[in-house]
Design a protein around this motif. Structure first.
Motif, PDB file in Angstrom:
ATOM      1  N   VAL A 132       0.834  -1.196   0.000  1.00  0.00           N
ATOM      2  CA  VAL A 132       0.000   0.000   0.000  1.00  0.00           C
ATOM      3  C   VAL A 132       0.871   1.249   0.000  1.00  0.00           C
ATOM      4  CG1 VAL A 132      -1.725   1.321   1.285  1.00  0.00           C
ATOM      5  CG2 VAL A 132      -1.933  -1.161   1.124  1.00  0.00           C
ATOM      6  N   THR A 133       1.985   1.211   0.752  1.00  0.00           N
ATOM      7  CA  THR A 133       2.909   2.340   0.744  1.00  0.00           C
ATOM      8  C   THR A 133       3.386   2.619  -0.674  1.00  0.00           C
ATOM      9  OG1 THR A 133       3.668   1.787   2.974  1.00  0.00           O
ATOM     10  CG2 THR A 133       5.057   3.261   1.690  1.00  0.00           C
ATOM     11  N   ARG A 134       3.678   1.578  -1.411  1.00  0.00           N
ATOM     12  CA  ARG A 134       4.154   1.768  -2.786  1.00  0.00           C
ATOM     13  C   ARG A 134       3.068   2.369  -3.668  1.00  0.00           C
ATOM     14  NH1 ARG A 134       6.593  -3.414  -1.483  1.00  0.00           N
ATOM     15  NH2 ARG A 134       8.799  -3.064  -1.064  1.00  0.00           N
ATOM     16  N   ARG A 135       1.815   2.062  -3.365  1.00  0.00           N
ATOM     17  CA  ARG A 135       0.722   2.677  -4.122  1.00  0.00           C
ATOM     18  C   ARG A 135       0.657   4.167  -3.838  1.00  0.00           C
ATOM     19  NH1 ARG A 135      -3.978  -1.278  -2.431  1.00  0.00           N
ATOM     20  NH2 ARG A 135      -5.322   0.350  -3.299  1.00  0.00           N
ATOM     21  N   VAL A 136       0.904   4.530  -2.568  1.00  0.00           N
ATOM     22  CA  VAL A 136       0.957   5.950  -2.222  1.00  0.00           C
ATOM     23  C   VAL A 136       2.085   6.615  -3.003  1.00  0.00           C
ATOM     24  CG1 VAL A 136       1.335   7.612  -0.370  1.00  0.00           C
ATOM     25  CG2 VAL A 136       0.031   5.529   0.080  1.00  0.00           C
ATOM     26  N   GLU A 164      17.823  10.304   5.672  1.00  0.00           N
ATOM     27  CA  GLU A 164      18.032   9.149   4.798  1.00  0.00           C
ATOM     28  C   GLU A 164      16.996   8.063   5.077  1.00  0.00           C
ATOM     29  OE1 GLU A 164      19.843   6.684   1.872  1.00  0.00           O
ATOM     30  OE2 GLU A 164      19.662   8.837   2.251  1.00  0.00           O
ATOM     31  N   VAL A 165      16.703   7.843   6.352  1.00  0.00           N
ATOM     32  CA  VAL A 165      15.704   6.834   6.711  1.00  0.00           C
ATOM     33  C   VAL A 165      14.325   7.247   6.204  1.00  0.00           C
ATOM     34  CG1 VAL A 165      14.489   5.760   8.642  1.00  0.00           C
ATOM     35  CG2 VAL A 165      16.985   5.944   8.689  1.00  0.00           C
ATOM     36  N   VAL A 166      13.972   8.516   6.378  1.00  0.00           N
ATOM     37  CA  VAL A 166      12.678   8.999   5.890  1.00  0.00           C
ATOM     38  C   VAL A 166      12.591   8.849   4.377  1.00  0.00           C
ATOM     39  CG1 VAL A 166      11.228  11.044   5.606  1.00  0.00           C
ATOM     40  CG2 VAL A 166      12.297  10.581   7.811  1.00  0.00           C
ATOM     41  N   ARG A 167      13.679   9.140   3.690  1.00  0.00           N
ATOM     42  CA  ARG A 167      13.685   8.990   2.223  1.00  0.00           C
ATOM     43  C   ARG A 167      13.400   7.545   1.833  1.00  0.00           C
ATOM     44  NH1 ARG A 167      16.656   7.361  -1.864  1.00  0.00           N
ATOM     45  NH2 ARG A 167      18.338   6.619  -0.500  1.00  0.00           N
ATOM     46  N   THR A 171      10.098   5.561  -0.150  1.00  0.00           N
ATOM     47  CA  THR A 171      10.188   4.734  -1.349  1.00  0.00           C
ATOM     48  C   THR A 171       9.489   3.389  -1.161  1.00  0.00           C
ATOM     49  OG1 THR A 171      12.333   3.764  -0.719  1.00  0.00           O
ATOM     50  CG2 THR A 171      12.378   5.796  -2.011  1.00  0.00           C
ATOM     51  N   GLY A 172       8.890   3.207   0.026  1.00  0.00           N
ATOM     52  CA  GLY A 172       8.096   2.005   0.265  1.00  0.00           C
ATOM     53  C   GLY A 172       8.822   0.886   0.969  1.00  0.00           C
ATOM     54  N   LEU A 173      10.009   1.151   1.513  1.00  0.00           N
ATOM     55  CA  LEU A 173      10.761   0.100   2.189  1.00  0.00           C
ATOM     56  C   LEU A 173      10.241  -0.138   3.599  1.00  0.00           C
ATOM     57  CD1 LEU A 173      14.484   0.784   1.175  1.00  0.00           C
ATOM     58  CD2 LEU A 173      12.742  -0.578  -0.004  1.00  0.00           C
ATOM     59  N   SER A 174      10.286  -1.381   4.031  1.00  0.00           N
ATOM     60  CA  SER A 174       9.928  -1.733   5.407  1.00  0.00           C
ATOM     61  C   SER A 174      11.105  -1.448   6.325  1.00  0.00           C
ATOM     62  CB  SER A 174       9.568  -3.219   5.485  1.00  0.00           C
ATOM     63  OG  SER A 174      10.730  -4.007   5.221  1.00  0.00           O
ATOM     64  N   ASN A 175      10.893  -1.549   7.638  1.00  0.00           N
ATOM     65  CA  ASN A 175      11.994  -1.354   8.581  1.00  0.00           C
ATOM     66  C   ASN A 175      13.128  -2.337   8.316  1.00  0.00           C
ATOM     67  OD1 ASN A 175      10.345   0.551   9.692  1.00  0.00           O
ATOM     68  ND2 ASN A 175      10.094  -0.455  11.676  1.00  0.00           N
ATOM     69  N   GLU A 176      12.770  -3.576   8.000  1.00  0.00           N
ATOM     70  CA  GLU A 176      13.779  -4.597   7.737  1.00  0.00           C
ATOM     71  C   GLU A 176      14.569  -4.270   6.470  1.00  0.00           C
ATOM     72  OE1 GLU A 176      10.633  -5.149   8.549  1.00  0.00           O
ATOM     73  OE2 GLU A 176      10.973  -5.926  10.576  1.00  0.00           O
ATOM     74  N   ASP A 177      13.882  -3.791   5.438  1.00  0.00           N
ATOM     75  CA  ASP A 177      14.569  -3.407   4.196  1.00  0.00           C
ATOM     76  C   ASP A 177      15.534  -2.254   4.453  1.00  0.00           C
ATOM     77  OD1 ASP A 177      13.126  -5.269   2.734  1.00  0.00           O
ATOM     78  OD2 ASP A 177      11.521  -3.849   2.251  1.00  0.00           O
ATOM     79  N   ILE A 178      15.063  -1.262   5.222  1.00  0.00           N
ATOM     80  CA  ILE A 178      15.901  -0.106   5.542  1.00  0.00           C
ATOM     81  C   ILE A 178      17.130  -0.551   6.326  1.00  0.00           C
ATOM     82  CG2 ILE A 178      16.010   2.048   6.877  1.00  0.00           C
ATOM     83  CD1 ILE A 178      13.005   2.388   6.227  1.00  0.00           C
ATOM     84  N   ALA A 179      16.909  -1.448   7.282  1.00  0.00           N
ATOM     85  CA  ALA A 179      18.020  -1.943   8.101  1.00  0.00           C
ATOM     86  C   ALA A 179      19.075  -2.620   7.241  1.00  0.00           C
ATOM     87  CB  ALA A 179      17.491  -2.908   9.163  1.00  0.00           C
ATOM     88  N   ARG A 180      18.649  -3.439   6.297  1.00  0.00           N
ATOM     89  CA  ARG A 180      19.604  -4.121   5.419  1.00  0.00           C
ATOM     90  C   ARG A 180      20.367  -3.128   4.558  1.00  0.00           C
ATOM     91  NH1 ARG A 180      15.520  -8.152   5.224  1.00  0.00           N
ATOM     92  NH2 ARG A 180      14.523  -7.123   3.449  1.00  0.00           N
ATOM     93  N   ASP A 215       7.324  17.786   0.424  1.00  0.00           N
ATOM     94  CA  ASP A 215       8.406  18.706   0.736  1.00  0.00           C
ATOM     95  C   ASP A 215       9.669  18.461  -0.074  1.00  0.00           C
ATOM     96  OD1 ASP A 215       6.602  19.681   2.482  1.00  0.00           O
ATOM     97  OD2 ASP A 215       7.786  19.398   4.283  1.00  0.00           O
ATOM     98  N   GLY A 216       9.588  17.603  -1.075  1.00  0.00           N
ATOM     99  CA  GLY A 216      10.693  17.480  -2.013  1.00  0.00           C
ATOM    100  C   GLY A 216      11.864  16.633  -1.571  1.00  0.00           C
ATOM    101  N   LEU A 217      11.713  15.869  -0.465  1.00  0.00           N
ATOM    102  CA  LEU A 217      12.805  14.989  -0.071  1.00  0.00           C
ATOM    103  C   LEU A 217      12.994  13.880  -1.090  1.00  0.00           C
ATOM    104  CD1 LEU A 217      14.923  14.194   2.036  1.00  0.00           C
ATOM    105  CD2 LEU A 217      13.154  12.864   3.220  1.00  0.00           C
ATOM    106  N   VAL A 218      11.900  13.429  -1.670  1.00  0.00           N
ATOM    107  CA  VAL A 218      11.934  12.471  -2.747  1.00  0.00           C
ATOM    108  C   VAL A 218      11.011  12.940  -3.853  1.00  0.00           C
ATOM    109  CG1 VAL A 218      12.555  10.389  -1.469  1.00  0.00           C
ATOM    110  CG2 VAL A 218      10.202  11.157  -1.497  1.00  0.00           C
ATOM    111  N   GLY A 219      11.201  12.411  -5.023  1.00  0.00           N
ATOM    112  CA  GLY A 219      10.375  12.815  -6.159  1.00  0.00           C
ATOM    113  C   GLY A 219      10.234  11.682  -7.149  1.00  0.00           C
ATOM    114  N   PRO A 220       9.553  11.892  -8.253  1.00  0.00           N
ATOM    115  CA  PRO A 220       9.268  10.852  -9.222  1.00  0.00           C
ATOM    116  C   PRO A 220      10.503  10.125  -9.746  1.00  0.00           C
ATOM    117  CG  PRO A 220       7.951  12.771  -9.695  1.00  0.00           C
ATOM    118  CD  PRO A 220       8.911  13.157  -8.608  1.00  0.00           C
ATOM    119  N   LEU A 221      11.633  10.824  -9.774  1.00  0.00           N
ATOM    120  CA  LEU A 221      12.831  10.213 -10.343  1.00  0.00           C
ATOM    121  C   LEU A 221      13.752   9.647  -9.276  1.00  0.00           C
ATOM    122  CD1 LEU A 221      13.700  12.854 -13.093  1.00  0.00           C
ATOM    123  CD2 LEU A 221      12.382  10.725 -13.300  1.00  0.00           C
ATOM    124  N   SER A 222      13.331   9.684  -8.002  1.00  0.00           N
ATOM    125  CA  SER A 222      14.189   9.209  -6.921  1.00  0.00           C
ATOM    126  C   SER A 222      14.301   7.693  -6.961  1.00  0.00           C
ATOM    127  CB  SER A 222      13.626   9.632  -5.569  1.00  0.00           C
ATOM    128  OG  SER A 222      13.637  11.036  -5.464  1.00  0.00           O
TER     129      SER A 222
END
Length: 222
Positions: A132-136, A164-167, A171-180, A215-222
């Protein structure tokens, strides 16, 4: 600690079913019920539950509008709303996110999943799966480009690692994905997210994703 729940659904049998399932959790108490959106708002203000399970299609004030009123009430700042849907359609997902909902459940949720969802949201987490996050993310990525809405000012309160974590959350990553990806523990990733939420004054992970795009931390091309 007992988690208090308000059930808001216009179908008595649906409420009865959820009430029965929730009461099997020793840490969960159903403190009230509502059959209309207006009643849900009034009852929430009186009972101040930890979690409201809100159906979308309610008589009078619909579930989305009722959610918006509950979220906007300062007296209910610790109350979390979970939207109940029959189908997790984009129309409902994005309307509920904009209203301030902390997550979604389909009415076909299994008993353990229902109780765990209530616990997750009551703990301040967003009940939003990576899919669902990725759909957002996809919805925001397809919006026309717009200048950041003061993002530079708001995001300066974050440390470099928090940004960096917020970015990565956006992008739709879970806590585990971010940790890796960052070679840290999932608990550390969660701590960074919790601190970012507090610093930015947003309610949960869902609103964090929306803010990151606005707020522009990420965008369509990120």
């Amino acid at each position: 600690m007992t988690i208090s729940v308000l059930l808001a659904d216009d179908q008595h049998l649906v409420r009865a079913g959820f009430r029965s399932l929730l009461r099997r959790g020793k840490d969960i108490a159903v403190v009230g019920e509502a059959s209309t959106g207006d009643e849900a708002v009034r009852t929430a203000r009186v009972l101040q539950p930890d979690v409201v399970l809100m159906d979308i299609r309610m008589p009078g004030l619909d579930g989305i509008a009722a959610t918006r009123q509950i979220v906007a009430d300062p007296a209910l700042r610790d109350c979390r709303v979970v939207i109940l849907t029959t189908f997790e359609t984009d129309e409902y997902v994005f309307a509920a996110l904009a209203a301030g909902a902390s997550g979604f459940l389909t009415k076909e949720v299994d008993p353990d999943g229902l109780r765990q969802a209530v616990r997750v949201v009551a703990a301040g987490e967003a009940l939003l799966s990576p899919s669902v996050t990725r759909r957002v993310v996809t919805r925001f990525a397809h919006r026309p480009a717009a200048p950041p809405s003061g993002g530079g000012d708001r995001l300066t309160v974050l440390t470099a690692r928090e940004r960096e974590v917020v970015r990565l959350v956006a992008t739709g990553l879970s806590n585990e994905d971010i940790a890796r990806q960052l070679v840290i523990s999932p608990l550390t990733a969660k701590t960074h997210i919790t601190r970012a939420i507090a610093k930015l004054g947003v309610r949960d992970r869902v609103q964090l994703v929306i803010l990151a795009y606005e707020d522009g931390l990420v965008g369509p091309l990120s």
